[in-house]
Scaffold this active site. Sequence first.
Site: not given
Ligand code: BES
Ligand code: ZN
Length: 983
Positions: A367, A371, A403-404, A407
């Site tokens: 989603g 970075n 969320h991001e 991080h």
């Molecule tokens: N760090 C993740 C993105 C990610 C997910 C990278 C799987 C590599 C593998 C990011 O912070 C994240 O968790 N994104 C979620 C959205 C969130 C609102 C739950 C996503 O991509 O669904």
């Molecule tokens: Zn995340």
Amino acid sequence: MRACACVTEHRQTDRQTASWEKVSTSVKGAGAVATIIALSVVYSQEKAKNNPTSPTDAPATDAPATDAPTTDTPTVTTPAPSNEPWDKYRLPKSLVPEHYNVTLWPRLTPDETGLYVFTGDSSVQFNCTEDTDLILIHSNKLNYFKHAGHLAVLTSVSPGVEAPAIRSSWLQPETQYLVLQLHSKLLKNHRYQLWTNFTGELADDLGGFYRSEYMEDGQKKVVATTQMQPTDARKAFPCFDEPAMKAFFDITLIHDRGTVALSNGREKESTNVTRDGWEVQQTVFETTEKMSTYLLAFIVSEFGYIGNMTDNVLIRIFARKPAIDAGQGDYALNKTGTILKFFEQYYSSEYPLPKSDQIALPDFNAGAMENWGLITYRETALLYDEKFSSNGNKERIATIIAHELAHMWFGNLVTLRWWNDLWLNEGFASYVEYLGAHEAEPDWNVKDLIVLNDVHRVFAVDALASSHPLSSREVDIQKPAQISELFDAISYSKGASVLRMLSDFLTEDVFKEGLKTYLKEFAFGNAVYTDLWKHLQTAVDANASAVGLKDSVEDIMNTWVLQMGFPVVTINTTTGALSQKHFLLDPDSIVTALSPYNYEWIVPIRWMMNGAKPQEPYWLRKKSATHDAMKTSQWLLANLDVVGYYRVNYDDENWNRLVDALNTDHKVIPVINRAQLVDDTFNLARAKIIPTVLALRTTEYLNKERDYMPWSSAIGNLDFFYLMFDRSEVYGPMQKYLQRKVTDLFYHYGNLTDTWKTVPDKHMDQYNQVNAISLACRTGLDECQTLVKNWFKQWMTSKKNTIHANLRSTVYCNAIAAGGAEEWQFAWEQFENATIASEAEKLRSALACTKQPWLLNRYLEYTLDPDRIRKQDATSTIVYIANNVVGQPLAWDFVRDRWSYIFSEYGGGSFSFSNLINGVTKRFSTEFELKQLKQFKEENSDVGFGSGTLAVDQSIERTIANMKWIADNKQSVLEWFHSAVNR
Ligand code: BES
Ligand code: ZN
């Protein structure tokens, strides 16, 4: 995420020659020759005594060349014993990177062989902490230019120290290393520099440095972008690709003039230069902070942007130009400053960077990705348009930004040492995203939704015997595929749930205090999850009187983190006795995993009796206990607001009192707990702890319920009834019963919205309006079906879409389900021409609602055609089709038939494989289906299931449980519905 490193590794081996042939052919082209010469010039500046050489691919050998520095092809010796350092997945600790200089040049037009490539050169300075004659650095799918017969050039940085000569160098595809054996040792406490130049493919594979494409004004546009987490930085340049190997990065991007280059740092300078005879632009970025490789990002595009300065931080939103021009980035820009400031306060820590860029990409697997300083999103997660986006789309944007941004500190500033602690990183962000979104939209009550979206969602998987604990041991997580598997509902949703529980019993202020000192101690460094417990404990000790904990943070949390599952707490209100037991959806399933705590938890119980609640939670520390205060003849409700990660069961009398309370004046029970009563009873019934009829009784009051959360909980649970019964004689009476329950709600919203001309003001009401329409239409309510059909028809004839964005998903779906090929075709054309991704998404999901098998089959074919359905959307589209009772068997056949292709081509997607497998099998409830599933597992054991491995076992377990459930319940459920509709 790279869901399946194992397959890409297999492909790498046979691609080794093939892809190299392509690259080397391209070398014959003028541009490429120029590249090599240019790279050679750089090289000769680095080390004048070597001659420029042509690139050669590293041999695809498993064994190192022991002594072949001068030949192009190192000699192959006996097969490598598997215990060599380069056969291990973890880096040795002898070399510590400090500073990288990386220049990358992605080509946004294909070379004459049709291949998109990038070239690059990179130097890394590292400190030697232990004498060694071996350099291991991660590298995956990169082709190196040779210098003096070797794949890299080693120099010394420490004055007066010579760099050892390279004895041999090769690539180790399995463990993804570039390996250099040296003639003598690198010396402890001295610094060296390793320089390489290389090429790679800018493929459309959504991982590492990859390409995304879109059409603008009839022209194809290409974006070069990155997704490094967890282990794909090594696919862009050679690096020590582990989260604890933090370093500073100087990034330079070479790109076509007029395109925009972005990276983690601010642009320092951008100048026109000539490279290899090409007139290009060179953008140099400010040195990054000390950071992990998985947080790097490099992007070249023709995007537009909007931006502002908020408290000295430059905030920008980038997207396709037409999207920016249409104002689709405005909402994100408006909310980012607010959320960023919120987190600065929450963490008591300033945002550590001078800028925060966020960019919406047409092709993106997850989603969004955090970075540092350059967050990447899929378009639906960042772009908002009032006309096209629903309140749900808006909420997703607010929460995903939160969320991001969360991080940026938790994860980026302080990074967990190794991937085994991923749950803390993702669980934490998944908890505080609700706090950040609440700050952005204080009227939404969005914090409540964690109960539906995370707690209830993960209860379903964590109640299986095939679940796993949050925490894994560092030694058990080695291969990229094992790392990828960790991105699951347990890490995200259980992580979020237990941290919310922790923050609640510590109080938010104490929780924040601990966070603050944790972030301060480990800033720009790494930690393990117990470090957070230590800091929280210090904060608790400083506020002992306010918190009043009998146990340590670590003792309490160990019971939630080190063992899988969760308890069902049973409270007997006639005796005041409490007990706890590991909750298993299938009570006959056998738990083979041993638990250090014997499946006992330290459980904080917030509760109330007839509306009055004590301030402090009651702590259940053992299997059983007695709490006299819980002895009562009035209704008692435990786990207030579902802050605790457990389910609750009561004695029959108290259940009856709670059901009575729902039926007489449901509002005496807090809204989140009304949702809980439904979810707990339905699941306790599935686990045979209470009769199913008791669960059904919690739905009887629903005709009076207007709130979203209880309705959603009921619909979610009744969905299981639909899955199990919509092909049986239970279906009719069940439909009739539910129609009765939902009719009032349907008319309530009709009245509230001036006969559907407006939408309700409140966020939750807007959601529940959608629930009302979908369930009313699903149960066949005539007025509903007429309403949606007419809306859709109007759109088809007038070509003007007047359907409110909130209602579009359900209206499209119901109209397409009721219609035929004409409706489907119309929607498909609208999908292809959609100018905003969230509209395309609604159509893509609605197209799966048709009841025509041939349309569904054709749609299934489309899912694997990237010109029709983007790769990022393939598996979710198959799952949409499987959600349809007609589509499910077709989707299952399709997935079985194409598994190895899907697996190798669609290895990405954050949760895609587990979602896919769970999605196509969730209806399974017969012996025959179980047999097919087991056969599927067996037949594909050689191909594997990557990040879906656990999902296969979970699906088998679920199928068995479903079979038993139907056998046990069908008759009584049928009778209950019969009598309920005749009452
Ligand atoms: N760090 C993740 C993105 C990610 C997910 C990278 C799987 C590599 C593998 C990011 O912070 C994240 O968790 N994104 C979620 C959205 C969130 C609102 C739950 C996503 O991509 O669904
Ligand atoms: Zn995340």
